[in-house]
Write a protein that holds these residues in place. Sequence first.
Motif, mmCIF file in Angstrom:
data_model
loop_
_atom_site.group_PDB
_atom_site.id
_atom_site.type_symbol
_atom_site.label_atom_id
_atom_site.label_comp_id
_atom_site.label_asym_id
_atom_site.label_seq_id
_atom_site.Cartn_x
_atom_site.Cartn_y
_atom_site.Cartn_z
ATOM 1 N N LEU A 62 -22.495 -105.942 -76.050
ATOM 2 C CA LEU A 62 -21.291 -105.114 -76.147
ATOM 3 C C LEU A 62 -20.063 -105.992 -76.363
ATOM 4 N N ALA A 63 -19.979 -107.124 -75.659
ATOM 5 C CA ALA A 63 -18.854 -108.044 -75.848
ATOM 6 C C ALA A 63 -18.804 -108.539 -77.285
ATOM 7 N N ALA A 64 -19.955 -108.896 -77.843
ATOM 8 C CA ALA A 64 -20.004 -109.363 -79.240
ATOM 9 C C ALA A 64 -19.601 -108.239 -80.194
ATOM 10 N N TYR A 65 -20.078 -107.030 -79.920
ATOM 11 C CA TYR A 65 -19.759 -105.865 -80.759
ATOM 12 C C TYR A 65 -18.258 -105.580 -80.722
ATOM 13 N N LEU A 66 -17.670 -105.581 -79.520
ATOM 14 C CA LEU A 66 -16.228 -105.363 -79.394
ATOM 15 C C LEU A 66 -15.453 -106.465 -80.103
ATOM 16 N N ALA A 67 -15.899 -107.699 -79.944
ATOM 17 C CA ALA A 67 -15.206 -108.824 -80.577
ATOM 18 C C ALA A 67 -15.189 -108.675 -82.092
ATOM 19 N N ARG A 68 -16.344 -108.338 -82.670
ATOM 20 C CA ARG A 68 -16.402 -108.168 -84.131
ATOM 21 C C ARG A 68 -15.505 -107.022 -84.583
ATOM 22 N N ASN A 116 -21.337 -113.238 -64.983
ATOM 23 C CA ASN A 116 -21.898 -113.207 -66.333
ATOM 24 C C ASN A 116 -20.883 -113.782 -67.327
ATOM 25 N N GLU A 117 -20.295 -114.939 -66.979
ATOM 26 C CA GLU A 117 -19.222 -115.525 -67.793
ATOM 27 C C GLU A 117 -19.643 -115.826 -69.226
ATOM 28 N N ASP A 118 -20.902 -116.209 -69.412
ATOM 29 C CA ASP A 118 -21.336 -116.565 -70.762
ATOM 30 C C ASP A 118 -21.315 -115.360 -71.695
ATOM 31 N N ALA A 119 -21.257 -114.157 -71.137
ATOM 32 C CA ALA A 119 -21.171 -112.967 -71.977
ATOM 33 C C ALA A 119 -19.823 -112.889 -72.683
ATOM 34 N N LEU A 120 -18.845 -113.672 -72.217
ATOM 35 C CA LEU A 120 -17.542 -113.706 -72.885
ATOM 36 C C LEU A 120 -17.558 -114.611 -74.115
ATOM 37 N N ASP A 121 -18.591 -115.420 -74.249
ATOM 38 C CA ASP A 121 -18.656 -116.350 -75.377
ATOM 39 C C ASP A 121 -18.450 -115.670 -76.733
ATOM 40 N N PRO A 122 -19.085 -114.515 -76.990
ATOM 41 C CA PRO A 122 -18.879 -113.884 -78.300
ATOM 42 C C PRO A 122 -17.421 -113.518 -78.564
ATOM 43 N N ILE A 123 -16.693 -113.082 -77.525
ATOM 44 C CA ILE A 123 -15.278 -112.733 -77.702
ATOM 45 C C ILE A 123 -14.487 -113.987 -78.041
ATOM 46 N N VAL A 124 -14.689 -115.047 -77.253
ATOM 47 C CA VAL A 124 -13.959 -116.297 -77.469
ATOM 48 C C VAL A 124 -14.289 -116.885 -78.842
ATOM 49 N N GLU A 125 -15.562 -116.913 -79.195
ATOM 50 C CA GLU A 125 -15.984 -117.483 -80.487
ATOM 51 C C GLU A 125 -15.430 -116.681 -81.660
ATOM 52 N N THR A 126 -15.448 -115.355 -81.558
ATOM 53 C CA THR A 126 -14.955 -114.526 -82.659
ATOM 54 C C THR A 126 -13.454 -114.679 -82.832
#
Length: 198
Positions: A62-68, A116-126
């Motif tokens: 979901l974090a990656a989806y929101l980030a994209r 679950n901090e690593d779940a923020l990685d997609p937001i930060v990377e995007t």
Amino acid sequence: MDPRRRLNPDELRHQALEAARALLIEAGPQAVTLKAVGARIGRTHANLLHHFGSAAGLQKALAAYLARTVCGTIRQAVTDSRAGLGSPREVVDLTFDAFDREGAGALAGWMLLTGNEDALDPIVETIHELVDEISSTQEASHVPGIAAVHEETLHLVLLAMGDAMMGGALAKSLGLPRDTARRRAEAILDASVASVSV
């Protein structure tokens, strides 16, 4: 939707992520569970477990989806602003809305609290990719420097995140208008644009 209709894995993931996003906005991050998402799209907990691995896997997806989604919207706003069709305030509003109305701030806070901090990685990377893309498309004579762009992004994202978490309560307690943080972010971007165009 007909729950009996067989979906390919991409369709199922997309529907699950849309349902998770809706739950996030409606009821907060604690409502984003495999069971709740499954119920919303007519699938079983086990079926979603197969696709996401765990509740943490769903949150990371979901974090990656929101980030994209969010970065795509911000990217378009920045492009429009450069073409004279938008303004720094539109970029600010889109960023703040992503963290507030779209739930990214609540999701990030929830993931940090649950370890679950690593779940923020997609937001930060995007966001990092978006900033690098924006920086690389500017003409060299108009770039204040990659470090300055990174600093502005850090400012904007931290202001948006903090505002989503406690901006309303803090502004009220200080007797300030609710949009004070947005206006400060806009002033920072306006000053940056002015320094580049000199």
